[in-house]
Motif scaffolding. Structure first.
Motif, mmCIF file in Angstrom:
data_model
loop_
_atom_site.group_PDB
_atom_site.id
_atom_site.type_symbol
_atom_site.label_atom_id
_atom_site.label_comp_id
_atom_site.label_asym_id
_atom_site.label_seq_id
_atom_site.Cartn_x
_atom_site.Cartn_y
_atom_site.Cartn_z
ATOM 1 N N ILE A 1 0.868 -1.174 0.000
ATOM 2 C CA ILE A 1 0.000 0.000 0.000
ATOM 3 C C ILE A 1 0.905 1.224 0.000
ATOM 4 O O ILE A 1 1.643 1.466 0.960
ATOM 5 C CB ILE A 1 -0.935 0.024 1.230
ATOM 6 C CG1 ILE A 1 -1.728 -1.286 1.316
ATOM 7 C CG2 ILE A 1 -1.862 1.233 1.152
ATOM 8 C CD1 ILE A 1 -2.640 -1.545 0.141
ATOM 9 N N HIS B 1 -6.778 -5.650 2.219
ATOM 10 C CA HIS B 1 -6.499 -6.171 0.872
ATOM 11 C C HIS B 1 -5.933 -7.593 0.908
ATOM 12 O O HIS B 1 -5.754 -8.211 -0.152
ATOM 13 C CB HIS B 1 -5.514 -5.256 0.148
ATOM 14 C CG HIS B 1 -6.152 -4.050 -0.465
ATOM 15 N ND1 HIS B 1 -6.433 -2.909 0.259
ATOM 16 C CD2 HIS B 1 -6.586 -3.808 -1.726
ATOM 17 C CE1 HIS B 1 -7.003 -2.016 -0.537
ATOM 18 N NE2 HIS B 1 -7.108 -2.533 -1.738
ATOM 19 N N GLN C 1 -3.169 3.250 7.557
ATOM 20 C CA GLN C 1 -2.563 2.743 6.321
ATOM 21 C C GLN C 1 -2.307 1.232 6.415
ATOM 22 O O GLN C 1 -2.535 0.487 5.449
ATOM 23 C CB GLN C 1 -1.259 3.494 6.027
ATOM 24 C CG GLN C 1 -0.721 3.306 4.629
ATOM 25 C CD GLN C 1 -1.443 4.141 3.583
ATOM 26 O OE1 GLN C 1 -2.605 4.507 3.738
ATOM 27 N NE2 GLN C 1 -0.746 4.467 2.504
ATOM 28 N N ASN D 1 -2.767 4.566 -1.927
ATOM 29 C CA ASN D 1 -3.770 5.060 -0.985
ATOM 30 C C ASN D 1 -3.174 6.215 -0.195
ATOM 31 O O ASN D 1 -2.041 6.133 0.291
ATOM 32 C CB ASN D 1 -4.191 3.934 -0.031
ATOM 33 C CG ASN D 1 -5.320 4.348 0.892
ATOM 34 O OD1 ASN D 1 -6.470 4.428 0.473
ATOM 35 N ND2 ASN D 1 -5.003 4.613 2.155
ATOM 36 N N ASN E 1 -3.977 -0.844 8.246
ATOM 37 C CA ASN E 1 -5.271 -1.525 8.218
ATOM 38 C C ASN E 1 -5.828 -1.631 6.801
ATOM 39 O O ASN E 1 -6.528 -2.592 6.467
ATOM 40 C CB ASN E 1 -6.266 -0.812 9.133
ATOM 41 C CG ASN E 1 -5.975 -1.064 10.601
ATOM 42 O OD1 ASN E 1 -5.378 -2.082 10.964
ATOM 43 N ND2 ASN E 1 -6.369 -0.135 11.457
ATOM 44 N N VAL E 2 -5.518 -0.651 5.955
ATOM 45 C CA VAL E 2 -5.881 -0.754 4.539
ATOM 46 C C VAL E 2 -5.164 -1.960 3.918
ATOM 47 O O VAL E 2 -5.756 -2.726 3.150
ATOM 48 C CB VAL E 2 -5.512 0.536 3.778
ATOM 49 C CG1 VAL E 2 -5.657 0.342 2.268
ATOM 50 C CG2 VAL E 2 -6.387 1.693 4.238
#
Length: 254
Positions: free
Chosen positions: A37, A74, A67, A59, A69-70
């Motif tokens: 990410i 995925h 960030q 992102n 956790n994003v």
């Protein structure tokens, strides 16, 4: 519960061209997918990642926990390994992670992190062992915290793995000073938001205590010149953090 035999490695990046390839190569052996990410890097980070066929998602960065956790969102596999772009996995830790993938356990897995400071591996100074939890089933915890993020809820069952995460975060003294300036800014703002006050006496005492703690109590002298430098920089961090806090209070009264 049997851990999935497939593992997602998750990484966040921002202009990490100097580090990301070393990181990626170190996790290839045990990763069934690698997710990066990226906060819209303007260097060669995107090209390097795409060259290694990782899943690359851009992102906008809000804070470290958000960030990361994003990245977790995925991940396609239940078992996740989180590593920073300026880190790599030692050969011994690779073997430990491979074994953990097929272990019948619902535990979180911790490992030691060893930092390379200005070209020297630090063995004392409170920097080693710097134990981190980095391998777990993603539904059991997410990241929490704006700067020094931690897993939440706090893991109850933790199994420690042999081997080290190798941390290459301090290539130059200038870089260390920049990091201190950045993180003391955040620390001062957080203390100010809690209306914390600090006296000159506490500032001086804290500076001296941090030096003694790093250099004597945590055996920093065993790291030679680098240990002395780390103790002095720890004192500098304390000075700058409290000085910035006093400056914020001073501005608010004018």
């Amino acid at each position: 519960m049997i851990l999935s035999n497939k593992l997602s490695t998750v990484i966040i990046t921002k202009n990490e061209a100097a580090n990301i390839e070393r990181c990626l190569l170190s996790v290839l052996d045990f990763s069934d997918e690698i997710i990066v990410i990226d906060d819209f890097s303007v260097d060669e980070t995107p090209a390097i990642c795409k060259r290694h066929n990782v899943r690359f998602v851009q992102n906008k960065f809000v804070d470290f926990a958000a960030q990361k956790n994003v990245a977790l969102a995925h991940a396609n596999f239940p078992l996740v390994f989180s590593i920073d772009a300026d880190e790599a996995v030692s050969d011994e830790l690779k073997s430990s992670i491979q074994a953990a993938k097929s272990t019948s356990s619902d535990a979180f897995f911790s490992m030691n992190r060893k930092t390379n400071y200005l070209g020297k591996w630090i063995n004392y100074s409170g920097w080693y062992p710097d134990t981190k939890i980095r391998l777990w089933q993603k539904e059991k915890a997410q990241w929490l915290g704006t700067v020094h993020e931690v897993l939440f809820p706090t893991p109850e069952k933790v199994v420690h793995l042999k081997g080290d995460i190798l941390h290459y975060s301090y290539p130059t003294l200038q870089w260390h000073v920049q990091k201190i300036n950045h993180f003391t800014e955040i620390a001062a703002q957080q203390m100010y938001a809690r209306n914390k006050q600090v006296s000159w006496v506490k500032m001086i005492f804290s500076m001296k205590f941090n030096f003694v703690k790093k250099y004597i109590l945590q055996l920093g002298f065993m790291d030679g010149y680098h240990g002395l430098l780390l103790a002095l920089m720890s004192s500098y961090y304390t000075l700058l953090k409290y000085a910035k806090l006093k400056q914020l209070h001073s501005k608010s009264t004018k």
